[in-house]
Write an enzyme that holds these catalytic residues in place. Sequence first.
Site, PDB file in Angstrom:
ATOM      1  N   ASP A  11      -1.951  -0.266  -2.683  1.00  0.00           N
ATOM      2  CA  ASP A  11      -2.010  -0.402  -1.232  1.00  0.00           C
ATOM      3  C   ASP A  11      -3.487  -0.318  -0.848  1.00  0.00           C
ATOM      4  O   ASP A  11      -4.370  -0.360  -1.715  1.00  0.00           O
ATOM      5  CB  ASP A  11      -1.133   0.653  -0.534  1.00  0.00           C
ATOM      6  CG  ASP A  11      -1.655   2.078  -0.702  1.00  0.00           C
ATOM      7  OD1 ASP A  11      -2.673   2.274  -1.415  1.00  0.00           O
ATOM      8  OD2 ASP A  11      -1.055   3.001  -0.117  1.00  0.00           O
ATOM      9  N   CYS A  68      -2.190   4.168  -5.382  1.00  0.00           N
ATOM     10  CA  CYS A  68      -2.167   4.438  -3.944  1.00  0.00           C
ATOM     11  C   CYS A  68      -2.973   5.718  -3.753  1.00  0.00           C
ATOM     12  O   CYS A  68      -3.631   6.179  -4.696  1.00  0.00           O
ATOM     13  CB  CYS A  68      -0.743   4.526  -3.394  1.00  0.00           C
ATOM     14  SG  CYS A  68       0.253   5.904  -3.984  1.00  0.00           S
ATOM     15  N   THR A  70      -2.289   9.040  -3.287  1.00  0.00           N
ATOM     16  CA  THR A  70      -1.911  10.168  -4.142  1.00  0.00           C
ATOM     17  C   THR A  70      -1.216   9.737  -5.428  1.00  0.00           C
ATOM     18  O   THR A  70      -1.008  10.563  -6.317  1.00  0.00           O
ATOM     19  CB  THR A  70      -0.914  11.080  -3.404  1.00  0.00           C
ATOM     20  OG1 THR A  70       0.234  10.270  -3.064  1.00  0.00           O
ATOM     21  CG2 THR A  70      -1.520  11.687  -2.151  1.00  0.00           C
ATOM     22  N   HIS A 101       4.949  11.453 -24.920  1.00  0.00           N
ATOM     23  CA  HIS A 101       6.217  12.164 -24.705  1.00  0.00           C
ATOM     24  C   HIS A 101       7.197  11.396 -23.823  1.00  0.00           C
ATOM     25  O   HIS A 101       8.395  11.547 -23.991  1.00  0.00           O
ATOM     26  CB  HIS A 101       5.954  13.532 -24.051  1.00  0.00           C
ATOM     27  CG  HIS A 101       5.300  14.512 -24.976  1.00  0.00           C
ATOM     28  ND1 HIS A 101       5.206  15.853 -24.691  1.00  0.00           N
ATOM     29  CD2 HIS A 101       4.689  14.348 -26.184  1.00  0.00           C
ATOM     30  CE1 HIS A 101       4.574  16.487 -25.683  1.00  0.00           C
ATOM     31  NE2 HIS A 101       4.248  15.577 -26.592  1.00  0.00           N
ATOM     32  N   HIS A 136      11.346  12.952 -28.799  1.00  0.00           N
ATOM     33  CA  HIS A 136      11.193  12.455 -27.425  1.00  0.00           C
ATOM     34  C   HIS A 136      12.092  11.244 -27.140  1.00  0.00           C
ATOM     35  O   HIS A 136      12.363  10.928 -25.991  1.00  0.00           O
ATOM     36  CB  HIS A 136       9.732  12.095 -27.160  1.00  0.00           C
ATOM     37  CG  HIS A 136       8.817  13.260 -27.346  1.00  0.00           C
ATOM     38  ND1 HIS A 136       8.868  14.372 -26.543  1.00  0.00           N
ATOM     39  CD2 HIS A 136       7.868  13.509 -28.281  1.00  0.00           C
ATOM     40  CE1 HIS A 136       7.973  15.258 -26.955  1.00  0.00           C
ATOM     41  NE2 HIS A 136       7.364  14.760 -28.013  1.00  0.00           N
TER      42      HIS A 136
HETATM   43  C1  RB5 Z   1      -1.865   5.802   2.585  1.00  0.00           C
HETATM   44  O1  RB5 Z   1      -2.561   6.434   3.610  1.00  0.00           O
HETATM   45  C2  RB5 Z   1      -1.206   6.822   1.668  1.00  0.00           C
HETATM   46  O2  RB5 Z   1      -0.200   7.501   2.331  1.00  0.00           O
HETATM   47  C3  RB5 Z   1      -0.662   6.149   0.417  1.00  0.00           C
HETATM   48  O3  RB5 Z   1      -1.690   5.484  -0.233  1.00  0.00           O
HETATM   49  C4  RB5 Z   1      -0.057   7.039  -0.649  1.00  0.00           C
HETATM   50  O4  RB5 Z   1      -0.886   8.128  -0.937  1.00  0.00           O
HETATM   51  C5  RB5 Z   1       1.343   7.396  -0.478  1.00  0.00           C
HETATM   52  O5  RB5 Z   1       1.975   8.019  -1.338  1.00  0.00           O
END
Ligand code: RB5
Length: 151
Positions: A11, A68, A70, A101, A136
């Site tokens: 994203d 993305c 996180t 694993h 595993h």
């Molecule tokens: C975008 O702001 C953020 O929410 C997205 O990139 C991601 O971290 C969502 O899990």
Amino acid sequence: MAKERIPIASDHAGYELKQHLAEALTKLGYEVEDIGTHSPASTDYADYAHPLAEKVERGEVGRGILLCGTGLGMSYAANRHAGVRAAVAWTPEIAALARKHNDANVLVLPARFVSEEDGVAILKSWLDTAFEGGRHEARVKKIETAPKEDA
Ligand code: RB5
């Protein structure tokens, strides 16, 4: 030998690091399939996670890469696809263990929390580490065979 094709998607939060990793993958000799996003404009991670995970689910490719902010949203969406094991990795060690694993076939990077240098190190670790199998193997199989509730 034909180059392995690896799809990559992000994203807006993962866009810059995606560009960097796509370049690194090309230099490493892979054929990169960039399925977006193609600009830093705000967008929704699921719109990219699902098409990439479908390619892995259908067996069109063996593995793929998602980014993305996180890593969480991308992994939630990708892991809804049968046979997809999407692992969020923020160190090379976690990426290696996700392969050894968990036989992770999708690497998910938390782009807001790793540098470009660390991103490449995580990528290389995941690319170059094999699944250990053995004990595993049965554990990974159980992921797809959760007991069904009686109706
Ligand atoms: C975008 O702001 C953020 O929410 C997205 O990139 C991601 O971290 C969502 O899990």
